[in-house]
Motif scaffolding. Structure first.
Motif, PDB file in Angstrom:
ATOM      1  N   PHE A 209       0.806  -1.228   0.000  1.00 19.74           N
ATOM      2  CA  PHE A 209       0.000   0.000   0.000  1.00 19.74           C
ATOM      3  C   PHE A 209       0.843   1.283   0.000  1.00 19.74           C
ATOM      4  CE2 PHE A 209      -3.331  -2.967   1.277  1.00 19.74           C
ATOM      5  CZ  PHE A 209      -4.403  -2.509   0.523  1.00 19.74           C
ATOM      6  N   MET A 210       2.153   1.131  -0.172  1.00 20.51           N
ATOM      7  CA  MET A 210       3.043   2.300  -0.173  1.00 20.51           C
ATOM      8  C   MET A 210       2.607   3.290  -1.262  1.00 20.51           C
ATOM      9  SD  MET A 210       6.214   2.795   1.374  1.00 20.51           S
ATOM     10  CE  MET A 210       7.292   1.400   1.211  1.00 20.51           C
ATOM     11  N   HIS A 211       2.281   2.761  -2.426  1.00 17.69           N
ATOM     12  CA  HIS A 211       1.824   3.626  -3.530  1.00 17.69           C
ATOM     13  C   HIS A 211       0.475   3.114  -4.004  1.00 17.69           C
ATOM     14  CE1 HIS A 211       5.741   5.474  -3.545  1.00 17.69           C
ATOM     15  NE2 HIS A 211       6.287   4.276  -3.570  1.00 17.69           N
ATOM     16  N   ARG A 212      -0.553   3.664  -3.410  1.00 17.28           N
ATOM     17  CA  ARG A 212      -1.921   3.154  -3.629  1.00 17.28           C
ATOM     18  C   ARG A 212      -2.363   3.181  -5.086  1.00 17.28           C
ATOM     19  NH1 ARG A 212      -5.489   2.725   0.641  1.00 17.28           N
ATOM     20  NH2 ARG A 212      -6.990   2.440  -1.023  1.00 17.28           N
ATOM     21  N   ARG A 213      -1.900   4.221  -5.812  1.00 17.57           N
ATOM     22  CA  ARG A 213      -2.403   4.393  -7.186  1.00 17.57           C
ATOM     23  C   ARG A 213      -1.614   3.598  -8.218  1.00 17.57           C
ATOM     24  NH1 ARG A 213      -5.741   9.020  -6.661  1.00 17.57           N
ATOM     25  NH2 ARG A 213      -5.234   9.902  -4.656  1.00 17.57           N
ATOM     26  N   LYS A 214      -0.486   3.063  -7.795  1.00 19.61           N
ATOM     27  CA  LYS A 214       0.354   2.347  -8.766  1.00 19.61           C
ATOM     28  C   LYS A 214       0.020   0.860  -8.810  1.00 19.61           C
ATOM     29  CE  LYS A 214       4.023   5.554  -9.091  1.00 19.61           C
ATOM     30  NZ  LYS A 214       5.126   6.013  -8.293  1.00 19.61           N
ATOM     31  N   MET A 215       0.408   0.216  -9.911  1.00 19.38           N
ATOM     32  CA  MET A 215       0.176  -1.219 -10.046  1.00 19.38           C
ATOM     33  C   MET A 215       1.068  -1.989  -9.063  1.00 19.38           C
ATOM     34  SD  MET A 215      -0.427  -1.748 -14.071  1.00 19.38           S
ATOM     35  CE  MET A 215       0.573  -0.500 -14.778  1.00 19.38           C
ATOM     36  N   ILE A 216       0.656  -3.218  -8.742  1.00 17.70           N
ATOM     37  CA  ILE A 216       1.342  -3.940  -7.668  1.00 17.70           C
ATOM     38  C   ILE A 216       2.617  -4.680  -8.125  1.00 17.70           C
ATOM     39  CG2 ILE A 216      -0.708  -4.222  -6.234  1.00 17.70           C
ATOM     40  CD1 ILE A 216      -0.981  -7.040  -7.400  1.00 17.70           C
ATOM     41  N   LYS A 217       2.989  -4.453  -9.362  1.00 16.78           N
ATOM     42  CA  LYS A 217       4.165  -5.134  -9.905  1.00 16.78           C
ATOM     43  C   LYS A 217       5.427  -4.886  -9.049  1.00 16.78           C
ATOM     44  CE  LYS A 217       6.218  -5.628 -14.426  1.00 16.78           C
ATOM     45  NZ  LYS A 217       6.047  -5.284 -15.804  1.00 16.78           N
ATOM     46  N   LYS A 218       5.661  -3.616  -8.740  1.00 16.69           N
ATOM     47  CA  LYS A 218       6.888  -3.261  -8.013  1.00 16.69           C
ATOM     48  C   LYS A 218       6.907  -3.852  -6.594  1.00 16.69           C
ATOM     49  CE  LYS A 218       9.882   0.669  -7.298  1.00 16.69           C
ATOM     50  NZ  LYS A 218       9.630   1.471  -6.125  1.00 16.69           N
ATOM     51  N   PRO A 219       5.851  -3.636  -5.804  1.00 14.62           N
ATOM     52  CA  PRO A 219       5.899  -4.237  -4.462  1.00 14.62           C
ATOM     53  C   PRO A 219       5.975  -5.765  -4.503  1.00 14.62           C
ATOM     54  CG  PRO A 219       3.748  -3.192  -4.851  1.00 14.62           C
ATOM     55  CD  PRO A 219       4.672  -2.766  -5.962  1.00 14.62           C
ATOM     56  N   PHE A 220       5.293  -6.374  -5.468  1.00 17.35           N
ATOM     57  CA  PHE A 220       5.337  -7.843  -5.536  1.00 17.35           C
ATOM     58  C   PHE A 220       6.773  -8.302  -5.800  1.00 17.35           C
ATOM     59  CE2 PHE A 220       5.345 -11.902  -7.681  1.00 17.35           C
ATOM     60  CZ  PHE A 220       4.585 -12.674  -6.812  1.00 17.35           C
ATOM     61  N   ASN A 221       7.413  -7.679  -6.772  1.00 13.96           N
ATOM     62  CA  ASN A 221       8.768  -8.103  -7.108  1.00 13.96           C
ATOM     63  C   ASN A 221       9.768  -7.796  -5.992  1.00 13.96           C
ATOM     64  OD1 ASN A 221       8.028  -9.251  -9.482  1.00 13.96           O
ATOM     65  ND2 ASN A 221       8.353  -7.390 -10.703  1.00 13.96           N
ATOM     66  N   GLU A 222       9.507  -6.711  -5.283  1.00  9.32           N
ATOM     67  CA  GLU A 222      10.380  -6.362  -4.149  1.00  9.32           C
ATOM     68  C   GLU A 222      10.314  -7.453  -3.070  1.00  9.32           C
ATOM     69  OE1 GLU A 222       9.728  -2.366  -2.642  1.00  9.32           O
ATOM     70  OE2 GLU A 222      10.498  -2.999  -0.667  1.00  9.32           O
ATOM     71  N   LEU A 223       9.113  -7.974  -2.834  1.00  8.64           N
ATOM     72  CA  LEU A 223       8.950  -8.955  -1.757  1.00  8.64           C
ATOM     73  C   LEU A 223       9.185 -10.389  -2.228  1.00  8.64           C
ATOM     74  CD1 LEU A 223       5.774  -7.376  -0.203  1.00  8.64           C
ATOM     75  CD2 LEU A 223       7.904  -7.729   1.035  1.00  8.64           C
ATOM     76  N   PHE A 224       8.838 -10.660  -3.499  1.00 12.02           N
ATOM     77  CA  PHE A 224       8.861 -12.058  -3.950  1.00 12.02           C
ATOM     78  C   PHE A 224       9.786 -12.303  -5.147  1.00 12.02           C
ATOM     79  CE2 PHE A 224       4.831 -11.521  -1.720  1.00 12.02           C
ATOM     80  CZ  PHE A 224       4.915 -12.550  -0.804  1.00 12.02           C
ATOM     81  N   ASN A 225      10.586 -11.302  -5.473  1.00 11.56           N
ATOM     82  CA  ASN A 225      11.648 -11.543  -6.429  1.00 11.56           C
ATOM     83  C   ASN A 225      11.182 -12.195  -7.747  1.00 11.56           C
ATOM     84  OD1 ASN A 225      14.225 -11.237  -7.023  1.00 11.56           O
ATOM     85  ND2 ASN A 225      15.050 -12.637  -5.437  1.00 11.56           N
ATOM     86  N   ASN A 226      10.211 -11.599  -8.399  1.00 13.98           N
ATOM     87  CA  ASN A 226       9.688 -12.121  -9.676  1.00 13.98           C
ATOM     88  C   ASN A 226       9.264 -13.588  -9.625  1.00 13.98           C
ATOM     89  OD1 ASN A 226      10.237  -9.674 -11.109  1.00 13.98           O
ATOM     90  ND2 ASN A 226      12.391 -10.252 -11.020  1.00 13.98           N
ATOM     91  N   ASN A 227       8.645 -13.977  -8.540  1.00 14.84           N
ATOM     92  CA  ASN A 227       8.229 -15.369  -8.389  1.00 14.84           C
ATOM     93  C   ASN A 227       6.931 -15.616  -9.179  1.00 14.84           C
ATOM     94  OD1 ASN A 227       7.264 -17.821  -7.439  1.00 14.84           O
ATOM     95  ND2 ASN A 227       8.071 -17.503  -5.372  1.00 14.84           N
ATOM     96  N   PHE A 228       7.073 -15.979 -10.452  1.00  9.67           N
ATOM     97  CA  PHE A 228       5.904 -16.125 -11.335  1.00  9.67           C
ATOM     98  C   PHE A 228       5.036 -17.316 -10.951  1.00  9.67           C
ATOM     99  CE2 PHE A 228       9.015 -13.824 -14.008  1.00  9.67           C
ATOM    100  CZ  PHE A 228       8.310 -12.626 -14.046  1.00  9.67           C
ATOM    101  N   GLU A 229       5.683 -18.330 -10.395  1.00  8.84           N
ATOM    102  CA  GLU A 229       4.935 -19.505  -9.934  1.00  8.84           C
ATOM    103  C   GLU A 229       3.894 -19.101  -8.889  1.00  8.84           C
ATOM    104  OE1 GLU A 229       6.922 -23.045  -8.081  1.00  8.84           O
ATOM    105  OE2 GLU A 229       8.120 -22.751  -9.894  1.00  8.84           O
ATOM    106  N   LEU A 230       4.336 -18.262  -7.981  1.00 10.78           N
ATOM    107  CA  LEU A 230       3.441 -17.798  -6.917  1.00 10.78           C
ATOM    108  C   LEU A 230       2.290 -16.979  -7.490  1.00 10.78           C
ATOM    109  CD1 LEU A 230       2.852 -17.516  -3.891  1.00 10.78           C
ATOM    110  CD2 LEU A 230       4.396 -15.575  -3.820  1.00 10.78           C
ATOM    111  N   LEU A 231       2.610 -16.194  -8.501  1.00 13.71           N
ATOM    112  CA  LEU A 231       1.571 -15.377  -9.143  1.00 13.71           C
ATOM    113  C   LEU A 231       0.453 -16.247  -9.685  1.00 13.71           C
ATOM    114  CD1 LEU A 231       3.265 -12.651 -11.347  1.00 13.71           C
ATOM    115  CD2 LEU A 231       1.986 -12.365  -9.232  1.00 13.71           C
TER     116      LEU A 231
END
Ligand code: SAM
Length: 262
Positions: A209-231
């Motif tokens: 929720f750091m940037h409410r208006r932005k897409m969640i791509k950045k926070p997801f990758n920050e926390l899960f390191n491009n884990n596409f399986e998890l997606l």
């Protein structure tokens, strides 16, 4: 009349209709009660009349704590302290019914602290009856896909069932606050999503929720390191905004985060 201290968020509730309503929400007789910030004791006096088993109050203001001592003598146990510094799990062996017309400036801090400190098995309260600034209450009870949905919503709804009792007009208080208030009722959920540590949920929601208006791509990758399986496992679309992920998805993400960290 006592001069209210703005720094301690003092807006005393004097509307007898509201006070009477508050004391009928949950049974008080023979129950263990905690009141946060009793102030001049308007609600305290009405609770006491209903003969609780044990009645504990926590008031930070020394002057008010002295007034309460004179007014209630030894009929209640007065802790002259700061609720944010008190270890709530050690307040009582038996669960407490908690009342609080909370100081607006620290109300979300109090609620977040209580949720983050919930013991995995035993919860120290059986219900919370708390007054918030209306806009904060609206955030707490909101749903996903709305602008009010955020960290506090996801955190509060993790272990608690929440309902709004009523809205309260500024004229019910002295001095009159600039905003409306709402009274909320919280009860621990019987079934909840198990997490090793709620602080991880706090972290996940903080990053998302750091940037409410932005897409969640950045926070997801920050926390899960491009884990596409998890997606694909969680069915998450990275073009969504943080408010579009439902409660369950945040709890699932936290569980996955905990599993990845061992
Ligand atoms: N319950 C009273 C009533 O309804 O009239 C007073 C409510 S007033 C909004 C908030 C109360 O919380 C005040 O009495 C204030 O001194 C007390 N308070 C403020 N900060 C506090 C803290 N950190 N810990 C305990 N009490 C606090």
């Amino acid at each position: 009349m006592i001069k209210a201290k703005k720094s301690l968020g003092q807006n005393f509730l004097h509307d007898q209709n509201i006070i009477n309503k508050i004391i009928t929400i949950k049974e008080i007789e023979k129950k263990n009660i905690l009141e946060i910030g009793p102030g001049t004791g308007n609600l305290t006096a009405k609770i006491l009349k209903k003969k609780p088993k044990k009645f504990l109050v926590i008031e930070k203001d020394n002057e008010l704590a002295n007034i309460l001592r004179k007014k209630f003598n030894n009929k209640i146990q007065i802790i002259n302290g700061d609720i944010l510094k008190i270890e709530e799990n050690s307040l009582s062996d038996e669960t407490l019914t908690v009342y609080g017309n909370l100081p607006y400036n620290i109300s979300t801090e109090i609620l977040s602290k209580w949720i983050l400190n919930i013991n995995s098995k035993k919860i120290w309260f059986n219900c919370l009856i708390l007054m918030f600034q209306k806009e904060v209450a609206d955030r707490i009870i909101s749903n996903f896909n709305t602008n009010n949905y955020g960290r506090l919503t996801v955190l509060a709804n993790w272990r608690l069932n929440i309902k709004k009792i009523c809205d309260i007009k500024p004229t019910s208080f002295y001095p009159k606050p600039k905003v409306e208030s709402s009274l909320l009722f919280f009860e621990p959920k019987e079934n909840f999503f198990y997490l090793k540590n709620p602080k991880n949920l706090e972290k996940i929601t903080r990053v998302f929720f750091m940037h409410r208006r932005k897409m969640i791509k950045k926070p997801f990758n920050e926390l899960f390191n491009n884990n596409f399986e998890l997606l694909s496992k969680l069915g998450i679309n990275l073009n969504l905004r943080p408010q579009n992920l439902d409660f369950e998805t945040y709890y699932q993400l936290t569980k996955e985060y905990e599993n990845l960290r061992g």
